[in-house]
Design a protein around this motif. Structure first.
Motif, mmCIF file in Angstrom:
data_model
loop_
_atom_site.group_PDB
_atom_site.id
_atom_site.type_symbol
_atom_site.label_atom_id
_atom_site.label_comp_id
_atom_site.label_asym_id
_atom_site.label_seq_id
_atom_site.Cartn_x
_atom_site.Cartn_y
_atom_site.Cartn_z
ATOM 1 N N GLN A 125 -0.304 16.553 9.179
ATOM 2 C CA GLN A 125 0.877 16.570 10.036
ATOM 3 C C GLN A 125 1.578 17.926 9.952
ATOM 4 O O GLN A 125 1.633 18.517 8.869
ATOM 5 N N ILE A 217 0.527 6.509 5.743
ATOM 6 C CA ILE A 217 0.670 7.569 4.738
ATOM 7 C C ILE A 217 2.046 7.547 4.082
ATOM 8 O O ILE A 217 2.203 7.935 2.933
ATOM 9 N N HIS A 218 3.041 7.080 4.802
ATOM 10 C CA HIS A 218 4.384 7.056 4.219
ATOM 11 C C HIS A 218 4.704 5.741 3.514
ATOM 12 O O HIS A 218 5.844 5.516 3.115
ATOM 13 N N ARG A 223 1.976 6.335 -2.195
ATOM 14 C CA ARG A 223 2.617 7.088 -3.286
ATOM 15 C C ARG A 223 2.090 6.585 -4.627
ATOM 16 O O ARG A 223 1.809 7.364 -5.533
ATOM 17 N N ARG A 226 -1.242 8.070 -5.235
ATOM 18 C CA ARG A 226 -1.151 9.471 -5.648
ATOM 19 C C ARG A 226 -0.676 9.558 -7.089
ATOM 20 O O ARG A 226 -1.156 10.396 -7.857
ATOM 21 N N GLU A 232 -6.721 13.576 -3.130
ATOM 22 C CA GLU A 232 -6.185 13.314 -1.799
ATOM 23 C C GLU A 232 -7.248 12.662 -0.905
ATOM 24 O O GLU A 232 -6.960 11.766 -0.120
ATOM 25 N N LEU B 58 5.068 15.056 -6.762
ATOM 26 C CA LEU B 58 4.689 14.161 -5.663
ATOM 27 C C LEU B 58 5.661 14.281 -4.493
ATOM 28 O O LEU B 58 5.776 13.388 -3.672
ATOM 29 N N GLN B 60 6.760 15.103 -1.015
ATOM 30 C CA GLN B 60 6.043 15.296 0.254
ATOM 31 C C GLN B 60 6.362 16.675 0.815
ATOM 32 O O GLN B 60 7.522 17.022 1.012
ATOM 33 N N SER B 61 5.321 17.450 1.068
ATOM 34 C CA SER B 61 5.567 18.787 1.581
ATOM 35 C C SER B 61 4.647 19.071 2.765
ATOM 36 O O SER B 61 3.435 18.977 2.613
#
Lengths: 322, 330, 296
Positions: A125, A217-218, A223, A226, A232, B58, B60-61
């Motif tokens: 994105q 993804i959000h 999270r 991760r 990834e 972690l 978000q970037s």
């Protein structure tokens, strides 16, 4: 589960009844009837016309006409065409392969291109790739299919040596020529119409896939993945992908009917001998029997599509149980 | 603190959104010793979670960006570590559990798979070994019928059970630091207590440190060794738990403590801190708390205070700490 | 005050803006969407051109000049001429009128019907909801193209009929969206509060819930304008659209037969349809961002 399927079947029957009544009423409301469009109807005497009307049952009460029609359709008989005198189902069936070939191959290409593009666009994105894809999908969604078809016809078809109408050279039949010759012939005919099907179908699916992937993804569980230290790539393929593909199953069901009606305009431009052309011709000529058959088959495909999607859901989503 | 496990130095993390640059945390420093439980408290939006996510890298970037500072974990600066190195640390040396057990587990993967995954990744266990270790973890977090649960999906478990699964997942590789981001906020009160007791006993058993993010001061009193109070992206007070509860130095800390309903106090009206957390895009001049502070003076509106030591273990970011003014200005 | 002031560059941020109204906020956010702004400007331009079509064009759109048949674009004929020697530019200007009128009014019809069905179904729930949603299902089950064609083919090709046909076939998805919003809003505290105060049902629906569903309705309406323009063009292309005065679709369709000799007859109207629909989609996108600040 059995109970659920029964419920859905009853619903489907009711929906089909609704669709049939509406399309029947629309046809009845039409000023003029099918006899107006018979060749040289002016040459026929009043008695002849009356005889034709009797032969097709057009002199009966509307409710009787409808009832007779429904009772025949239940056993798979869609009647005969006013214009050709041939069984409607036969007319549709002989044209179905051309349409299915175009739309099925188109659909395969669309999914093969749109899903990866949408996914990468979402994962990256705000990247140049993402902006480009977003812009192109916007353009694609506003693009009128017939205009694109005409542009391709003019700028590609006329410049490169490609056939511009039909789907096969006369005499090039599967059994009679070498396979490679047959294949090349079909491919040459299909390139342009298929390009239009694919190019105009890509945008919506790509956008949908991108939105779905972005949504996933959000999510909190991404999270979590991760935070576990997963790469990834694994986060995307193992944790995000399946979740993001779930809504695609629904979309697939909802758009299942494009297999039948997705290429009406394209068939017209490239004289593709499919059902779309037949549908348009029949509608313009008030060939009731054929039109009704199309509406019913179309509605059936919509309903079947959503049923298919719901069944697929049981397979792919452990949360769904009927 | 003789043996520092993690030393966070002066970190600043910003979010670049359409409206501008939001400094979510600004100059945050903190230390956590081995096997120590440190609570981070503050209202929502004060930067607690961003601090945790910065430590884990972690953020978000885009839109997030860690702009400065260092996170020294066992002598290694995590903010300078490669992404590959960070992946080795995440889930293995530093693990994290989140606020929402309902959404923090992947709905399409079995409970067993999600626990086994870290074990296979970090400890190079075979599928078989990972299964047994994961099953053992489920038993340790007191999940009934663990064999059956291994094959179930998150939606088949209650919220409390899911948080136990999250804990089992986080602790499966015996991390040295567990970051728990409001682990009980979304749960029923009775379940909250159970989860806290479980975490505490596992901490003793496994010898790890816990960074507990919460706004529940009751939990803080029971669990934490030290407390760090954050406000609008900054640390405003830091003290051992008893010291903080007995002698809060920052008016904000005092406000937080007073807003807890108490059964033993004869207060007819619950105290609240008036006003709301400032928009980080439009921070007030001077001390960030000054618009809500009942003790604010002219200086507070002009200069922003730095952290100053009250004693060895207690520091506060305030021009006029309560202790110096008698501490009884209510 | 001579105290040393600690400099913190990050704190020298703009002052909090004065309280802004909701609409000012929407406009402020919309302005940042550059493509939406450009699109809005384009749409205004093309609307003015369509309204002032007879004043702008040098030729009457019906003026037949056989001697000028199939001329390429020139200063005299910006978009060339068609087989009868008619000025394509004049026809396209007037065609814009038809296409835009169809777009706006058909979208309006769809929004009215869709909102009404959605509001009634979502607010009352129960059997009312059941019946309305089954009806929506029937409309959704119809293969839209066939339905459009069927109705368009049996009715006289007037603007009103085309508008009704497109409008009445594109409401179901909007009805579902509105109903969904209603179902969730119905349970919100502020609605509960209003109900407990004895506010009447219809007043709750109209003054408490409806304003909160305005954003998706406006966005849906904008996107439907573009959709309706495309639908009309599609109908015209198949031969059941508006022919006199011509819409963009029917000009394009007429040019198809002479595509080889005079590609400009199909090129320009198609381009206009494309850009206009694109502009409506961008404006819709901009509105979506602007109306719902949460979606950032």
């Amino acid at each position: 589960m059995a109970r659920y399927i029964l419920n859905r079947t009853i619903q489907a029957v009711l929906l089909l009844l609704g669709v049939s009544i509406i399309s029947f009423v629309i046809m009845l409301l039409a000023p003029g009837g099918p006899t107006d469009f018979l060749i040289d109807s002016s040459m026929l005497s009043g008695e002849d016309l009356a005889a034709i009307r009797t032969a097709y049952g057009l002199d009966r009460h509307e409710a009787v006409q409808y009832w007779k029609w429904v009772s025949r359709v239940v056993v798979g008989d869609f009647g005969t065409s006013f214009h050709t005198g041939r069984p409607v189902l036969e007319m549709i069936m002989e044209r179905l392969p051309a349409t299915l070939a175009l739309n099925l191959i188109g659909m395969v290409f669309i999914y093969l291109i749109a899903l990866p593009t949408g996914i990468i666009s979402a994962v990256k994105q705000y990247s140049v790739f993402d902006y480009t894809v977003t812009l192109i999908t916007f353009l694609g969604q506003a693009m009128p299919a017939f205009w694109l078809a005409l542009l391709l016809l003019y700028y590609v078809g006329l410049k490169v040596d490609l056939p511009l109408s039909g789907m096969a050279t006369y005499g090039v039949e599967f059994k009679e020529v070498a396979f490679s010759v047959w294949l090349l012939d079909r491919v040459r005919y299909m390139v342009l119409p298929l390009s239009v099907v694919v190019l105009t179908g890509l945008a919506a699916l790509t956008r949908f896939m991108r939105a779905s992937m972005l949504d996933v993804i959000h999510q909190d569980y991404i999270r979590t993945a991760r935070a576990k230290g997963l790469s990834e790539l694994r986060v995307i393929t193992r944790h995000a992908l399946r979740n993001a593909l779930l809504p695609i199953v629904t979309l697939f069901g909802l758009t299942f009917s494009v297999l039948l009606s997705g290429s009406v305009v394209i068939e017209r431009i490239f004289s593709w001998p499919g059902v779309g052309q037949l549908a348009v011709d029949s509608i313009l000529k008030r060939d009731y029997q054929v039109v009704m058959a199309f509406n019913m088959i179309g509605a059936f495909m919509v309903i079947a599509g959503s049923f298919l999607a719901d069944m697929l859901y049981v397979v792919v989503d452990p949360r769904i149980k009927y | 603190m003789p043996d520092v496990l993690i030393d966070v130095r002066n970190i600043r993390t910003t979010f670049h959104i359409k409206e501008g640059v939001v400094p979510a945390i600004e100059g945050v420093s903190l230390q956590i010793g081995r096997q120590e439980t440190v609570a981070i408290v503050g209202e929502s939006g004060c930067g607690k979670s961003v601090t945790a996510l910065t430590i884990m890298r972690l953020i978000q970037s885009p839109p997030g960006r860690i702009e400065q500072g260092a996170v020294i974990f066992e002598g290694e600066d995590l903010l300078k570590a490669s992404e590959k190195r960070m992946r080795q640390i995440r889930g293995n040396d530093i693990a994290m559990i989140f606020q929402e057990p309902m959404t923090s587990l992947n709905p399409l993967l079995t409970v067993g798979f999600q626990i086994e995954e870290s074990l296979i990744l970090h400890q190079s266990l075979s599928k078989q070994e990972a299964y047994h270790k994961a099953l053992g973890m489920l038993k340790r977090v007191d999940i009934p019928a663990p064999e059956q649960r291994m094959h179930e999906y998150p939606h088949q478990l209650s919220g409390g059970m899911r948080q136990r699964v999250m804990i089992a997942m986080a602790l499966s590789c015996s991390p040295k630091l567990l970051i728990a981001d409001e682990p009980t906020t979304a749960l029923d009160v009775t379940i909250q207590a159970q989860i806290m007791i479980l975490m505490n006993s596992l901490r003793e058993e496994m010898g790890m440190a816990i960074m507990l993010i919460t706004h529940d001061l009751g939990v803080v009193a029971n669990m934490a060794d030290r407390v760090i109070v954050m406000y609008a992206g900054q640390v405003v007070e830091e003290a051992p738990v008893n010291d903080l509860f007995a002698h809060p130095q920052h008016p904000y800390t005092q406000g937080l403590l007073l807003s807890v309903p108490r059964l033993d106090a004869r207060v007819s009206k619950l105290n609240t801190i008036s006003g709301t957390v400032p928009n980080l895009l439009y921070l007030p001049r001077g001390c960030r708390f000054n618009p809500r502070c009942s003790y604010a003076q002219e200086r507070c509106q002009i200069e922003s205070p730095g952290l100053t030591q009250v004693n060895d273990a207690h520091s506060v970011r305030c021009w006029f700490p309560l202790g110096m003014m008698g501490g009884k200005k209510q | 005050m001579n105290l040393p002031i600690q400099k913190q560059p990050s704190l020298t941020l703009p002052e909090m803006p004065a309280e802004e109204t909701y609409l000012q906020g929407v406009w402020y956010r919309f302005k940042r969407h550059k493509l939406a702004m450009i699109s809005l400007f384009f749409l205004l331009l093309i609307s003015v051109a369509a309204i002032a079509a007879p004043q702008i064009s040098r030729h009457d759109y019906r003026e037949v000049m056989p001697s000028r048949s199939l001329q390429a674009p020139s200063r005299e004929h910006l978009m060339g001429t068609d087989r009868l020697g008619r000025d394509v530019f004049s026809r396209a200007l007037l065609g814009g009128r038809i296409s835009l009128i169809v777009g706006f009014t058909a979208a309006f019809v769809a929004v009215i019907v869709g909102t009404l069905v959605g509001v009634v179904a979502g607010y009352f729930g129960g059997w009312v909801d059941d019946i309305l949603m089954r009806l929506t299902d029937v409309f959704m089950a119809f293969p839209v193209l066939f339905l459009l064609l069927t109705i368009a083919a049996v009715l006289p090709k007037t603007v009103t009929n085309i508008v009704l046909v497109i409008g009445l076939t594109s409401w179901p998805s909007l009805a579902r969206t509105v109903r969904g919003q209603f179902l969730s809003l119905r349970e919100m505290e502020f609605v509960e509060a209003a109900r407990s105060l004895g506010v009447k049902n219809y007043r709750i629906a109209l003054s408490y819930i409806l304003p909160n569903t305005v954003a998706p309705i406006i966005v849906g309406a904008t996107l439907r304008i573009g959709g309706a323009i495309l639908a009309e063009a599609g109908l015209a292309f198949i031969g059941v659209g508006i022919i006199d005065p011509p819409s963009w679709g029917s000009i394009l369709d007429a040019g198809r037969a002479v595509l080889r000799q005079a590609p400009w007859i199909t090129f320009f109207p198609g381009m206009l349809i494309f850009i206009t629909v694109l502009a409506f989609n961008f404006v819709g996108d901009g509105l979506r961002d602007a109306l719902d600040p949460k979606l950032k």
